[in-house]
Write a protein that holds these residues in place. Sequence first.
Motif, PDB file in Angstrom:
ATOM      1  N   MET A  62       0.831  -1.206   0.000  1.00 51.52           N
ATOM      2  CA  MET A  62       0.000   0.000   0.000  1.00 51.52           C
ATOM      3  C   MET A  62       0.867   1.257   0.000  1.00 51.52           C
ATOM      4  SD  MET A  62      -3.216  -0.916   2.489  1.00 51.52           S
ATOM      5  CE  MET A  62      -4.460  -2.094   1.976  1.00 51.52           C
ATOM      6  N   TYR A  63       1.973   1.196   0.713  1.00 51.67           N
ATOM      7  CA  TYR A  63       2.927   2.313   0.745  1.00 51.67           C
ATOM      8  C   TYR A  63       3.470   2.595  -0.655  1.00 51.67           C
ATOM      9  CZ  TYR A  63       6.878   5.071   2.535  1.00 51.67           C
ATOM     10  OH  TYR A  63       7.772   6.070   2.799  1.00 51.67           O
ATOM     11  N   MET A  64       3.771   1.525  -1.385  1.00 50.40           N
ATOM     12  CA  MET A  64       4.278   1.667  -2.758  1.00 50.40           C
ATOM     13  C   MET A  64       3.260   2.367  -3.643  1.00 50.40           C
ATOM     14  SD  MET A  64       7.225   0.295  -2.675  1.00 50.40           S
ATOM     15  CE  MET A  64       8.171  -0.868  -1.707  1.00 50.40           C
ATOM     16  N   ILE A  65       2.019   1.871  -3.621  1.00 52.75           N
ATOM     17  CA  ILE A  65       0.976   2.452  -4.472  1.00 52.75           C
ATOM     18  C   ILE A  65       0.751   3.917  -4.106  1.00 52.75           C
ATOM     19  CG2 ILE A  65      -1.447   2.314  -5.159  1.00 52.75           C
ATOM     20  CD1 ILE A  65      -1.313  -0.710  -4.489  1.00 52.75           C
ATOM     21  N   ASP A  66       0.642   4.200  -2.823  1.00 55.29           N
ATOM     22  CA  ASP A  66       0.393   5.563  -2.346  1.00 55.29           C
ATOM     23  C   ASP A  66       1.490   6.519  -2.810  1.00 55.29           C
ATOM     24  OD1 ASP A  66      -0.814   7.665  -0.688  1.00 55.29           O
ATOM     25  OD2 ASP A  66       0.852   7.317   0.685  1.00 55.29           O
ATOM     26  N   THR A  67       2.750   6.136  -2.587  1.00 55.79           N
ATOM     27  CA  THR A  67       3.863   7.044  -2.892  1.00 55.79           C
ATOM     28  C   THR A  67       4.073   7.213  -4.394  1.00 55.79           C
ATOM     29  OG1 THR A  67       4.924   6.327  -0.850  1.00 55.79           O
ATOM     30  CG2 THR A  67       6.292   7.531  -2.410  1.00 55.79           C
ATOM     31  N   ILE A  68       4.017   6.093  -5.135  1.00 58.35           N
ATOM     32  CA  ILE A  68       4.232   6.164  -6.589  1.00 58.35           C
ATOM     33  C   ILE A  68       3.171   7.037  -7.253  1.00 58.35           C
ATOM     34  CG2 ILE A  68       4.218   4.826  -8.740  1.00 58.35           C
ATOM     35  CD1 ILE A  68       6.752   4.418  -7.187  1.00 58.35           C
ATOM     36  N   THR A  69       1.899   6.840  -6.895  1.00 55.65           N
ATOM     37  CA  THR A  69       0.820   7.592  -7.550  1.00 55.65           C
ATOM     38  C   THR A  69       0.807   9.069  -7.156  1.00 55.65           C
ATOM     39  OG1 THR A  69      -0.707   6.862  -5.797  1.00 55.65           O
ATOM     40  CG2 THR A  69      -0.689   5.599  -7.852  1.00 55.65           C
ATOM     41  N   LYS A  70       1.342   9.403  -5.993  1.00 53.37           N
ATOM     42  CA  LYS A  70       1.328  10.794  -5.538  1.00 53.37           C
ATOM     43  C   LYS A  70       2.532  11.600  -6.014  1.00 53.37           C
ATOM     44  CE  LYS A  70      -1.375  10.567  -1.253  1.00 53.37           C
ATOM     45  NZ  LYS A  70      -1.292  10.611   0.228  1.00 53.37           N
ATOM     46  N   ASP A  71       3.698  10.977  -6.060  1.00 56.48           N
ATOM     47  CA  ASP A  71       4.945  11.732  -6.193  1.00 56.48           C
ATOM     48  C   ASP A  71       5.692  11.565  -7.509  1.00 56.48           C
ATOM     49  OD1 ASP A  71       4.590  12.720  -3.583  1.00 56.48           O
ATOM     50  OD2 ASP A  71       5.553  10.972  -2.710  1.00 56.48           O
ATOM     51  N   PHE A  72       5.186  10.742  -8.452  1.00 56.71           N
ATOM     52  CA  PHE A  72       5.979  10.478  -9.648  1.00 56.71           C
ATOM     53  C   PHE A  72       5.169  10.618 -10.938  1.00 56.71           C
ATOM     54  CE2 PHE A  72       7.954   8.433  -6.086  1.00 56.71           C
ATOM     55  CZ  PHE A  72       9.237   8.938  -6.175  1.00 56.71           C
ATOM     56  N   THR A  73       5.899  10.974 -11.998  1.00 54.41           N
ATOM     57  CA  THR A  73       5.297  11.185 -13.310  1.00 54.41           C
ATOM     58  C   THR A  73       5.675  10.042 -14.249  1.00 54.41           C
ATOM     59  OG1 THR A  73       7.222  12.405 -14.140  1.00 54.41           O
ATOM     60  CG2 THR A  73       5.516  13.676 -12.991  1.00 54.41           C
ATOM     61  N   LYS A  74       5.038  10.008 -15.407  1.00 57.06           N
ATOM     62  CA  LYS A  74       5.361   8.999 -16.417  1.00 57.06           C
ATOM     63  C   LYS A  74       6.833   9.075 -16.829  1.00 57.06           C
ATOM     64  CE  LYS A  74       0.804   8.954 -18.647  1.00 57.06           C
ATOM     65  NZ  LYS A  74       0.084   9.193 -19.922  1.00 57.06           N
ATOM     66  N   GLN A  75       7.316  10.297 -17.018  1.00 53.26           N
ATOM     67  CA  GLN A  75       8.693  10.480 -17.480  1.00 53.26           C
ATOM     68  C   GLN A  75       9.701   9.935 -16.462  1.00 53.26           C
ATOM     69  OE1 GLN A  75       6.316  12.883 -17.469  1.00 53.26           O
ATOM     70  NE2 GLN A  75       5.939  12.932 -19.678  1.00 53.26           N
ATOM     71  N   GLN A  76       9.456  10.204 -15.188  1.00 54.92           N
ATOM     72  CA  GLN A  76      10.368   9.729 -14.146  1.00 54.92           C
ATOM     73  C   GLN A  76      10.387   8.201 -14.091  1.00 54.92           C
ATOM     74  OE1 GLN A  76       8.451  12.007 -11.001  1.00 54.92           O
ATOM     75  NE2 GLN A  76      10.337  13.155 -10.643  1.00 54.92           N
ATOM     76  N   LEU A  77       9.217   7.600 -14.203  1.00 57.66           N
ATOM     77  CA  LEU A  77       9.137   6.144 -14.120  1.00 57.66           C
ATOM     78  C   LEU A  77       9.761   5.471 -15.334  1.00 57.66           C
ATOM     79  CD1 LEU A  77       5.538   5.733 -12.646  1.00 57.66           C
ATOM     80  CD2 LEU A  77       7.705   5.486 -11.450  1.00 57.66           C
ATOM     81  N   ALA A  78       9.619   6.081 -16.517  1.00 62.90           N
ATOM     82  CA  ALA A  78      10.180   5.500 -17.735  1.00 62.90           C
ATOM     83  C   ALA A  78      11.702   5.433 -17.692  1.00 62.90           C
ATOM     84  CB  ALA A  78       9.729   6.309 -18.949  1.00 62.90           C
ATOM     85  N   GLN A  79      12.314   6.318 -16.911  1.00 63.70           N
ATOM     86  CA  GLN A  79      13.774   6.347 -16.808  1.00 63.70           C
ATOM     87  C   GLN A  79      14.332   5.369 -15.773  1.00 63.70           C
ATOM     88  OE1 GLN A  79      14.492  10.454 -15.911  1.00 63.70           O
ATOM     89  NE2 GLN A  79      13.929  11.177 -17.952  1.00 63.70           N
ATOM     90  N   LEU A  80      13.447   4.731 -15.005  1.00 65.95           N
ATOM     91  CA  LEU A  80      13.912   3.915 -13.875  1.00 65.95           C
ATOM     92  C   LEU A  80      14.473   2.557 -14.263  1.00 65.95           C
ATOM     93  CD1 LEU A  80      11.266   4.432 -11.053  1.00 65.95           C
ATOM     94  CD2 LEU A  80      13.674   5.058 -11.018  1.00 65.95           C
ATOM     95  N   LEU A  81      13.696   1.760 -15.008  1.00 68.09           N
ATOM     96  CA  LEU A  81      14.022   0.355 -15.197  1.00 68.09           C
ATOM     97  C   LEU A  81      15.397   0.088 -15.830  1.00 68.09           C
ATOM     98  CD1 LEU A  81      10.594  -1.287 -16.064  1.00 68.09           C
ATOM     99  CD2 LEU A  81      11.855  -1.290 -13.914  1.00 68.09           C
ATOM    100  N   PRO A  82      15.856   0.890 -16.810  1.00 68.82           N
ATOM    101  CA  PRO A  82      17.206   0.639 -17.337  1.00 68.82           C
ATOM    102  C   PRO A  82      18.293   0.680 -16.263  1.00 68.82           C
ATOM    103  CG  PRO A  82      16.011   2.128 -18.781  1.00 68.82           C
ATOM    104  CD  PRO A  82      15.178   1.970 -17.556  1.00 68.82           C
ATOM    105  N   ASN A  83      18.029   1.388 -15.165  1.00 69.95           N
ATOM    106  CA  ASN A  83      19.035   1.498 -14.107  1.00 69.95           C
ATOM    107  C   ASN A  83      19.136   0.236 -13.253  1.00 69.95           C
ATOM    108  OD1 ASN A  83      19.648   4.207 -14.791  1.00 69.95           O
ATOM    109  ND2 ASN A  83      17.838   4.899 -13.692  1.00 69.95           N
ATOM    110  N   LEU A  84      18.290  -0.750 -13.529  1.00 70.87           N
ATOM    111  CA  LEU A  84      18.348  -2.028 -12.830  1.00 70.87           C
ATOM    112  C   LEU A  84      19.698  -2.724 -13.061  1.00 70.87           C
ATOM    113  CD1 LEU A  84      16.438  -3.914 -11.164  1.00 70.87           C
ATOM    114  CD2 LEU A  84      15.805  -4.988 -13.327  1.00 70.87           C
ATOM    115  N   LYS A  85      20.358  -2.376 -14.163  1.00 72.48           N
ATOM    116  CA  LYS A  85      21.629  -3.050 -14.495  1.00 72.48           C
ATOM    117  C   LYS A  85      22.704  -2.804 -13.443  1.00 72.48           C
ATOM    118  CE  LYS A  85      23.091   0.866 -17.381  1.00 72.48           C
ATOM    119  NZ  LYS A  85      23.270   1.350 -18.752  1.00 72.48           N
ATOM    120  N   TYR A  86      22.671  -1.653 -12.763  1.00 71.49           N
ATOM    121  CA  TYR A  86      23.743  -1.347 -11.800  1.00 71.49           C
ATOM    122  C   TYR A  86      23.725  -2.277 -10.588  1.00 71.49           C
ATOM    123  CZ  TYR A  86      24.383   2.806 -14.667  1.00 71.49           C
ATOM    124  OH  TYR A  86      24.606   3.664 -15.733  1.00 71.49           O
ATOM    125  N   PRO A  87      22.591  -2.461  -9.902  1.00 70.00           N
ATOM    126  CA  PRO A  87      22.607  -3.432  -8.802  1.00 70.00           C
ATOM    127  C   PRO A  87      22.836  -4.865  -9.262  1.00 70.00           C
ATOM    128  CG  PRO A  87      20.392  -2.520  -9.109  1.00 70.00           C
ATOM    129  CD  PRO A  87      21.319  -1.700  -9.926  1.00 70.00           C
TER     130      PRO A  87
END
Length: 313
Positions: A49-74
């Motif tokens: 619920m914390y995830m849904i609440d925070t993601i829907t309130k604080d982030f835009t499409k553009q910000q989210l689209a840039q996230l997944l490629p960064n999975l390579k670093y961890p």
Amino acid sequence: MVVFFDSLQGVLVILVMIVIGYILARSRWFSPSSSQIIARIVTQIALPMYMIDTITKDFTKQQLAQLLPNLKYPVISMMILFGLSVAIARLLHVRKNRRGLFQSMFFNSNTVFVGLPINMALFGPSSLPYVLVYYMANTTFFWTLGTYLIQRDGEGTWKFDIFTTLKKVFSPPLFGFMIGVVLVLLDVKIPTFIASDLHYMGALTIPLSMIFIGIAIEKAGLRNIKLSRYSLGVLAGRFILAPILMSLLLWRADVPQLMKQVFILQSAMPVMTNAPVVAKLYGADADYAAIMVTESTILSLIAVPILMTLLQK
């Protein structure tokens, strides 16, 4: 020094809640099953619920689209750390029935119960997507390679169960993250009463996580903490090699500064609280795992302010 004291205050917020959990556990407020119940509430209800609440309130499409490629670093970081863990386990002559557990604790970190609250205390809600990206890589590695290594230490033969593994990887927190992302991408507006419920239930995540850690520390017993070459090897992996490696991977990367800070901090989190549970399930050395969770969690409260000071230089 200002950064150090700011970081110290952020860690103290977390420490006070851990101490409350420890004191309540010492006062016998909790039954033997209480920590399991709290863990289930956090991972299966509050955190999604914390995830849904925070993601829907604080982030835009553009910000989210840039996230997944960064999975390579961890992912790259954990693969290299695994290689190092094999070499260091042999160098330290870690006995065979502890070797897999040693390696798993060396390259996996506690990204939810400790990592999430610390990042939120230091960076606020804007850190959450980066915390989640690291969590995705970390949980996948733990429930596949990490679990295999622990199971190999225990009694019996190892069997890979694809359905069990997928169930662990695609956990409720990850589903919460995915639902939040879909809602943002589709521009879906959550009804006010549901948004309020998500907010209130999600707010349980951090305090309950810290109380859980306090109970775990009390259960492991502070008297059982003894530094040996095996524990020092794991601690070196968690608090020295992991953040150095992540810093090198991100040094020239064209990514937001906040992402760099969160990834480095997440890489230096303590041993996963799931390690003793999995070790006990498969007949590995669960007591050793529990002591390492305790030692690394306590030490993280010292390591984080130092690491944050270094990150600001």
